[in-house]
Every structure is written in structure tokens, then in C-alpha cells.
Design an enzyme around this catalytic site. Structure first.
Site, PDB file in Angstrom:
ATOM      1  CE  LYS A 156     -68.396   8.630 -24.538  1.00  0.00           C
ATOM      2  NZ  LYS A 156     -67.180   7.898 -25.127  1.00  0.00           N
TER       3      LYS A 156
ATOM      4  CE  LYS B  58     -66.291  11.490 -17.013  1.00  0.00           C
ATOM      5  NZ  LYS B  58     -65.578  10.342 -17.744  1.00  0.00           N
TER       6      LYS B  58
ATOM      7  CE  LYS C 294     -59.313  12.062 -23.367  1.00  0.00           C
ATOM      8  NZ  LYS C 294     -59.629  10.747 -24.028  1.00  0.00           N
TER       9      LYS C 294
HETATM   10  P1  AMP Z   1     -60.915   8.853 -21.268  1.00  0.00           P
HETATM   11  O1  AMP Z   1     -60.905  10.345 -21.242  1.00  0.00           O
HETATM   12  O2  AMP Z   1     -62.366   8.491 -21.275  1.00  0.00           O
HETATM   13  O3  AMP Z   1     -60.126   8.207 -22.283  1.00  0.00           O
HETATM   14  O4  AMP Z   1     -60.332   8.419 -19.911  1.00  0.00           O
HETATM   15  C1  AMP Z   1     -58.987   8.082 -19.883  1.00  0.00           C
HETATM   16  C2  AMP Z   1     -58.666   7.413 -18.210  1.00  0.00           C
HETATM   17  O5  AMP Z   1     -58.969   8.635 -17.503  1.00  0.00           O
HETATM   18  C3  AMP Z   1     -59.607   6.413 -17.856  1.00  0.00           C
HETATM   19  O6  AMP Z   1     -58.806   5.691 -16.854  1.00  0.00           O
HETATM   20  C4  AMP Z   1     -60.687   7.338 -17.015  1.00  0.00           C
HETATM   21  O7  AMP Z   1     -61.069   6.727 -15.901  1.00  0.00           O
HETATM   22  C5  AMP Z   1     -59.797   8.449 -16.460  1.00  0.00           C
HETATM   23  N1  AMP Z   1     -60.537   9.481 -16.397  1.00  0.00           N
HETATM   24  C6  AMP Z   1     -61.272  10.513 -17.232  1.00  0.00           C
HETATM   25  N2  AMP Z   1     -61.821  11.573 -16.593  1.00  0.00           N
HETATM   26  C7  AMP Z   1     -61.364  11.574 -15.481  1.00  0.00           C
HETATM   27  C8  AMP Z   1     -61.689  12.430 -14.433  1.00  0.00           C
HETATM   28  N3  AMP Z   1     -62.387  13.711 -14.407  1.00  0.00           N
HETATM   29  N4  AMP Z   1     -61.270  12.279 -13.060  1.00  0.00           N
HETATM   30  C9  AMP Z   1     -60.536  11.043 -12.895  1.00  0.00           C
HETATM   31  N5  AMP Z   1     -59.993  10.213 -14.022  1.00  0.00           N
HETATM   32  C10 AMP Z   1     -60.543  10.527 -15.111  1.00  0.00           C
END
Ligand code: AMP
Ligand code: TRP
Length: 331
Positions: A117, A199, A202
Site C-alpha cells: 500500500k 488477487k 476492492k
Molecule cells: P479486505 O477486502 O481486505 O477487507 O478483506 C476482507 C476479507 O476477505 C479478508 O479475510 C481477506 O483475506 C479476504 N479476501 C480479500 N480479497 C480476497 C480474495 N481475492 N480472495 C480470497 N479472500 C479474499
């Protein structure tokens, strides 16, 4: 909560951006599948979200949206605590204490999420973004958590929480339970539809990167049809040679509840187009059903659930905080 012999789960998601099927398959579905066997606590981590700029007019709406997504995914707030991080002050208080006595700058400098980041030359980064994993450790440790179900990008943060707990227990007294991450064998890292080498996220600009949980199902179908595929025509799971099709196979397998090897058989001799058309329908069906549940939940109901969740979370968090302060010598 009374005395329970069940192990405790804690996990959370930030109210930033739009949740996508990566978040769902890697994290939330995993929670919904196992939470009833645990003493479960799910948090909407708004204090984490503000480490990057958020629109103040939108933030509380996002908190409600994320909580609704937890509920629409099948988490029953009678069986689990669902709450908003900022409602339980002990999180920031423990974060400070851990910062002061257990966290080291050298630990935080190793965190790949921070490195990613902050790597684009942006000097306008908040100190909170650097300290983010210590707040996450506080979240986890306050609840005597055994298991932290997350996607694989969070593994390093959970390991840090465990290291901080060990260091504190060693330097003071044995206060913290040592948490463990729970990462799915399949689905822990759903890749971007437009670039299966990275990956799904968002924060990627192109909307073709991801299927959002609140996408119009018709739009989602188009995104699947446009997803990047690989050379050749065989529908086969092979991440190195066929990252695009392998990612779509994982999504298909998890949404349809079918084994990948059975999908490979089903599509032997068939073309990508046919496979994608079927997957698009499965995705659309899933989204339609999910959004029906989502739309049935009112904002007022969510606010009541979050208020009740905070009431149930506070005594657990305060009890741990009191033990930490006593160990440090603050009363
Ligand atoms: P975040 O989007 O960083 O708030 O992630 C929220 C949850 O979703 C966390 O447990 C991340 O590890 C999981 N996560 C985020 N992106 C992915 C992805 N592309 N594949 C699987 N899990 C994800
Ligand atoms: N850092 C996590 C993410 O971006 C969110 C999070 C904050 C979390 N606190 C947590 C996850 C505690 C699990 C446990 O996905």
C-alpha cells in the site's frame, strides 16, 4: 455469554470499497459454514478503514452494508456476536498498550500489505496504516480468540498477532491465548477476472476485475463472459499453465458445491464459451438469491443488532483489557 466450552472465532472486514466474491468465498462463506460450531464474534472494522481516506458521509452507510452482508450470508446474530469496532473502546486501548510494550517497528516493516500500500511513492500515508496490524492484533487478542478465519492475504497479520501475544506473555504474565489463522484450501485467494495473476481486490480500478456482491446479476454475467482465459481450449485446473480457467473453476466449484475434478469431467471436450455461460448463470443465481436476503434486512434492524453486539462484546473485551493493564502495572 455464559461459560462456553466451544472454541472462539473472531474475524472482521473493513467498511471500505465494495465487497466482492473473493471476500465472500475466502472469508464470509467460510465463517457462515463453520460459525455455529464455535463461539463466534464478527466485527465491522471501521477504525481500520479510516487508515486510508473515507468519505465521512458514506462511512456509517458502509458499516451497515457490511453488517447486512454478514447477515445475508447466513450469520444469525442470536448465535454470534456481530458488532462495530468503534463501539468497543477497548480495541484502541489495547492497541496502544501493545504498541507501547510489545510491537516493534521492525515487525511492522515486514508486513507485505503495508509495503504494497505504501510502495507507489505516496508519502501522504497515515501512521495508522503502518500500525494497522497492531490494531488487528488487539481485535483478535481481546476476545481470547482461538481461530481467525481469513483469506490468505491476512495470514501474516494473524501471525503477528500471535507473536505479539507470545512476547507479551513472556515479558509479563500469561494473559493472551495464542490465535491461529484458518485459511481455506480452496478459495483463500480468488484472482482478478481481468488479470488472474493478481488477487481480486476492492481497490483495482477496473470493475471487470471483480464480481461485487451487490452487482446487478446481468452485469455480473457479462463480467464472467469477459473474464480473461488462457491459451488452448481445455477446461483443466492448472494454476501455472491456465490461471484464468483455474480461477473460474474454483469460483464455480465453491458456488455450485461441486468438486473441481467433476467439473473437469463435465466439460471434457467442451469450449470455454459454454463453460463460462454456465458459470455466468450460477453466479447470477447466487447473486439474485443473496440480494433477496440482503434487501429483506432493514437498516434499523442492523443498527439494533450492532448495538446488541457491542453490549455483548464489551464485557469480554473489558475483562481482557483489565488483565493486560494489571500485568503491565496500570490499574
Ligand atoms: P479486505 O477486502 O481486505 O477487507 O478483506 C476482507 C476479507 O476477505 C479478508 O479475510 C481477506 O483475506 C479476504 N479476501 C480479500 N480479497 C480476497 C480474495 N481475492 N480472495 C480470497 N479472500 C479474499
Ligand atoms: N485486516 C483485515 C482485512 O483487511 C480486517 C481485520 C481487522 C481483521 N481486524 C481483524 C480480520 C481481526 C480478522 C481478525 O481483511
Amino acid at each position: 455469554m455464559g461459560k462456553s466450552t466451544k472454541k472462539r472465532i473472531f474475524s472482521g472486514i473493513q467498511p471500505s470499497g465494495n465487497l466482492h466474491i473473493g471476500n465472500y468465498l475466502g472469508a464470509i462463506k467460510q465463517w457462515a459454514d463453520i460459525y455455529a460450531d464455535y463461539d463466534s464474534v464478527f466485527c465491522v472494522v471501521d477504525y481500520h478503514a479510516i487508515t486510508v481516506p473515507q468519505d465521512p458521509k458514506n462511512l456509517q452507510k458502509k458499516v451497515i452494508e457490511i453488517a447486512k452482508i454478514y447477515l445475508a450470508s447466513g450469520i444469525d446474530p442470536e448465535k454470534a456476536i456481530v458488532f462495530q469496532q468503534s463501539h468497543v473502546r477497548a480495541h484502541v486501548e489495547l492497541c496502544w498498550l501493545l504498541n507501547a510494550v510489545s510491537a516493534r517497528i521492525s515487525d511492522l516493516q515486514k508486513m507485505t500489505q503495508f509495503k504494497d500500500k505504501s510502495s507507489d511513492g505516496n508519502i501522504n500515508i497515515s501512521a495508522g496504516l503502518f500500525d494497522y496490524p497492531v490494531l488487528m492484533a488487539a481485535d483478535i487478542l481481546l476476545y481470547n480468540t482461538d481461530v481467525v478465519p481469513v483469506g490468505d492475504d491476512q495470514l501474516q497479520h494473524v501471525e503477528l498477532a500471535r507473536d505479539l501475544a507470545k512476547r507479551f506473555n513472556h515479558d509479563y504474565t500469561n494473559v493472551f491465548k495464542l490465535p491461529e489463522a484458518k485459511i481455506l484450501k480452496q478459495g483463500a485467494r480468488i484472482m482478478g477476472l481481468d488479470n488472474p495473476e493478481k488477487k481480486m481486490s476492492k481497490s483495482v480500478k477496473s470493475e471487470l476485475n471483480r464480481i461485487e456482491l451487490l452487482d446487478d446479476p446481468k452485469v455480473a454475467m457479462k463480467k464472467i463472459m469477459k473474464a480473461t482465459t488462457d491459451l488452448g481450449s481445455e477446461i483443466k485446473f492448472d494454476i501455472a499453465a491456465k490461471p484464468g480457467i483455474s480461477n473460474l473453476l474454483v469460483i464455480y466449484s465453491l458456488l455450485a458445491g461441486m468438486e473441481i475434478k467433476d467439473l473437469e469431467k463435465k466439460y471434457t471436450g467442451k469450449l470455454y464459451g459454454e463453460f463460462k455461460k454456465d458459470l455466468a448463470e450460477i453466479v447470477a443465481e447466487f447473486l439474485t438469491d443473496f440480494q433477496k436476503k440482503y434487501n429483506q434486512i432493514s437498516d434499523k434492524a442492523v443498527l439494533d443488532i450492532l448495538a446488541d453486539g457491542a453490549c455483548r462484546a464489551v464485557p469480554i473485551a473489558e475483562a481482557t483489557l483489565a488483565r493486560v493493564k494489571k500485568a503491565i502495572g496500570i490499574s
